[in-house]
Design an enzyme around this catalytic site. Structure first.
Site, mmCIF file in Angstrom:
data_model
loop_
_atom_site.group_PDB
_atom_site.id
_atom_site.type_symbol
_atom_site.label_atom_id
_atom_site.label_comp_id
_atom_site.label_asym_id
_atom_site.label_seq_id
_atom_site.Cartn_x
_atom_site.Cartn_y
_atom_site.Cartn_z
ATOM 1 N N SER A 7 0.851 -1.189 0.000
ATOM 2 C CA SER A 7 0.000 0.000 0.000
ATOM 3 C C SER A 7 0.884 1.236 0.000
ATOM 4 O O SER A 7 1.613 1.481 0.967
ATOM 5 C CB SER A 7 -0.896 0.011 1.246
ATOM 6 O OG SER A 7 -1.449 1.297 1.404
ATOM 7 N N HIS A 32 -1.514 -1.462 -4.140
ATOM 8 C CA HIS A 32 -2.741 -1.000 -3.479
ATOM 9 C C HIS A 32 -2.691 0.523 -3.324
ATOM 10 O O HIS A 32 -1.741 1.068 -2.765
ATOM 11 C CB HIS A 32 -2.850 -1.689 -2.110
ATOM 12 C CG HIS A 32 -4.105 -1.383 -1.354
ATOM 13 N ND1 HIS A 32 -5.298 -2.038 -1.585
ATOM 14 C CD2 HIS A 32 -4.364 -0.492 -0.376
ATOM 15 C CE1 HIS A 32 -6.227 -1.564 -0.770
ATOM 16 N NE2 HIS A 32 -5.685 -0.620 -0.019
ATOM 17 N N ASP A 34 -4.670 3.877 -2.010
ATOM 18 C CA ASP A 34 -5.715 4.344 -1.095
ATOM 19 C C ASP A 34 -6.187 5.741 -1.475
ATOM 20 O O ASP A 34 -5.436 6.706 -1.390
ATOM 21 C CB ASP A 34 -5.175 4.361 0.334
ATOM 22 C CG ASP A 34 -5.029 2.961 0.883
ATOM 23 O OD1 ASP A 34 -6.032 2.225 0.871
ATOM 24 O OD2 ASP A 34 -3.920 2.600 1.309
ATOM 25 N N MET A 36 -8.669 8.742 -0.623
ATOM 26 C CA MET A 36 -9.464 9.276 0.503
ATOM 27 C C MET A 36 -9.906 10.698 0.198
ATOM 28 O O MET A 36 -9.138 11.483 -0.360
ATOM 29 C CB MET A 36 -8.618 9.284 1.779
ATOM 30 C CG MET A 36 -8.014 7.934 2.131
ATOM 31 S SD MET A 36 -7.203 8.004 3.730
ATOM 32 C CE MET A 36 -6.378 6.397 3.739
ATOM 33 N N HIS A 65 -8.540 1.444 -3.829
ATOM 34 C CA HIS A 65 -9.445 1.317 -2.688
ATOM 35 C C HIS A 65 -10.070 2.688 -2.466
ATOM 36 O O HIS A 65 -9.415 3.596 -1.959
ATOM 37 C CB HIS A 65 -8.605 0.843 -1.481
ATOM 38 C CG HIS A 65 -9.332 0.837 -0.181
ATOM 39 N ND1 HIS A 65 -8.673 0.677 1.026
ATOM 40 C CD2 HIS A 65 -10.649 0.947 0.122
ATOM 41 C CE1 HIS A 65 -9.552 0.705 2.010
ATOM 42 N NE2 HIS A 65 -10.758 0.875 1.488
ATOM 43 N N MET A 67 -12.087 5.233 -0.697
ATOM 44 C CA MET A 67 -12.709 5.617 0.579
ATOM 45 C C MET A 67 -13.317 6.998 0.366
ATOM 46 O O MET A 67 -12.852 8.002 0.904
ATOM 47 C CB MET A 67 -11.638 5.636 1.685
ATOM 48 C CG MET A 67 -11.203 4.235 2.089
ATOM 49 S SD MET A 67 -9.605 4.210 2.926
ATOM 50 C CE MET A 67 -8.522 4.092 1.501
ATOM 51 N N MET A 136 -11.715 -4.661 6.054
ATOM 52 C CA MET A 136 -10.874 -3.696 6.764
ATOM 53 C C MET A 136 -10.616 -4.229 8.171
ATOM 54 O O MET A 136 -11.543 -4.510 8.930
ATOM 55 C CB MET A 136 -11.575 -2.332 6.878
ATOM 56 C CG MET A 136 -11.659 -1.539 5.592
ATOM 57 S SD MET A 136 -10.092 -1.325 4.704
ATOM 58 C CE MET A 136 -9.094 -0.443 5.907
ATOM 59 N N ASP A 174 -6.922 -5.597 4.874
ATOM 60 C CA ASP A 174 -6.227 -4.302 4.839
ATOM 61 C C ASP A 174 -6.244 -3.666 6.225
ATOM 62 O O ASP A 174 -7.312 -3.368 6.766
ATOM 63 C CB ASP A 174 -6.971 -3.407 3.827
ATOM 64 C CG ASP A 174 -6.298 -2.069 3.593
ATOM 65 O OD1 ASP A 174 -5.190 -1.835 4.122
ATOM 66 O OD2 ASP A 174 -6.894 -1.254 2.868
HETATM 67 C C1 DX5 Z 1 -6.106 2.501 5.625
HETATM 68 C C2 DX5 Z 1 -5.729 2.019 4.266
HETATM 69 C C3 DX5 Z 1 -4.667 1.002 4.213
HETATM 70 C C4 DX5 Z 1 -3.367 1.370 4.844
HETATM 71 C C5 DX5 Z 1 -2.928 0.161 5.605
HETATM 72 O O1 DX5 Z 1 -7.267 3.240 5.550
HETATM 73 O O2 DX5 Z 1 -6.857 1.491 3.591
HETATM 74 O O3 DX5 Z 1 -4.473 0.480 2.900
HETATM 75 O O4 DX5 Z 1 -2.351 1.716 3.935
HETATM 76 O O5 DX5 Z 1 -1.811 0.513 6.306
HETATM 77 P P1 DX5 Z 1 -1.061 -0.449 7.317
HETATM 78 O O6 DX5 Z 1 -0.638 -1.665 6.556
HETATM 79 O O7 DX5 Z 1 0.066 0.418 7.747
HETATM 80 O O8 DX5 Z 1 -2.024 -0.759 8.436
HETATM 81 ZN ZN ZN Z 2 -6.510 0.404 1.654
#
Ligand code: DX5
Ligand code: ZN
Length: 222
Positions: A7, A32, A34, A36, A65, A67, A136, A174
């Site tokens: 990620s 991956h 993220d 947001m 992903h 969010m 999650m 994740d």
């Molecule tokens: C959190 C993200 C994750 C994040 C996970 O909202 O969706 O993908 O990068 O991070 P770690 O592996 O550090 O928990």
């Molecule tokens: Zn994620």
């Protein structure tokens, strides 16, 4: 075969291409990403322009992903940017079935994500439509959080449903996937392991990705 999805949330964004290349050398097979929006989750990250740049520096599938609220509005832009897999949150989609169809219509693999407080069984009707379910194991928004233990029960329940229904979706996990949790996550039935902090946090992504993947495959007997 268990796969590692680095990620980039925890990567050095000033050297993203190098970070991705190192994670790939360490055995990462999907990147991956993220996304947001500061509304659905209390943080802001990146959008289609960064996906487009990533597309130019790696041949690996890009797992976006989302969010975000109003995901439907942005799905065409992610397709255009070169995203391969797109997951949307059960909690953020008013018309989840429509969002999943829209992702597939744009030639990407559709997936659904559930927050820690959302029950797996709510997904029963849409499981035949998804490429994977993303569980999650932290509340979304930040990297480096502590793994929530009852996520293991949700992974086991999904694996059981997959068997019972004769489906082939993958189970992705994740949040907090690291050396102390990875064996249990794999043994519960996860196939796709997202890791941010455990890969990029210490500044040696190649070695750390390799070590995590090795531990995961050993736990899976692979
Ligand atoms: C959190 C993200 C994750 C994040 C996970 O909202 O969706 O993908 O990068 O991070 P770690 O592996 O550090 O928990
Ligand atoms: Zn994620």
């Amino acid at each position: 075969m268990v796969e590692l999805l680095p990620s980039i949330l925890s990567a050095d964004f000033a050297h993203l291409a190098d970070e991705v290349a190192a994670a790939e050398r360490g055995g990462g097979t999907v990147i991956h990403v993220d996304v947001m929006d500061g509304h659905f989750v209390p943080n802001i990250t990146l959008g289609p322009p960064v996906v487009k740049s990533l597309r130019r520096v790696t041949g690996l599938p890009l797992d976006c992903h989302l969010m975000i609220e109003n995901a439907d509005e942005f799905i065409p832009a992610f397709a255009e940017a070169g995203a391969n897999w797109v997951s949307v949150h059960y909690e953020a989609c008013r018309h989840l079935h429509r969002s999943l169809e829209l992702i597939a219509h744009h030639g990407m693999e559709p997936a659904v994500v559930i927050n820690p407080a959302t029950r797996v069984d709510l997904l029963l009707d849409i499981l035949p439509m998804v490429h994977h379910v993303l569980v999650m194991s932290v509340n979304p928004g930040f990297g480096g959080q502590k793994f929530i233990e009852f996520s293991l029960d949700k992974i086991r329940r999904l694996a059981e449903l997959r068997r019972e229904l004769g489906l082939a979706f993958k189970i992705e996990v994740d949040g907090g996937v690291a050396h102390d949790t990875v064996a249990r996550v794999v043994q519960a039935g996860a196939d796709l392991l997202v890791a941010g902090n455990a890969v990029f946090g210490a500044g040696h992504p190649e070695q750390d990705a390799r070590a995590l993947l090795t531990a995961a495959r050993e736990a899976a007997g692979q």
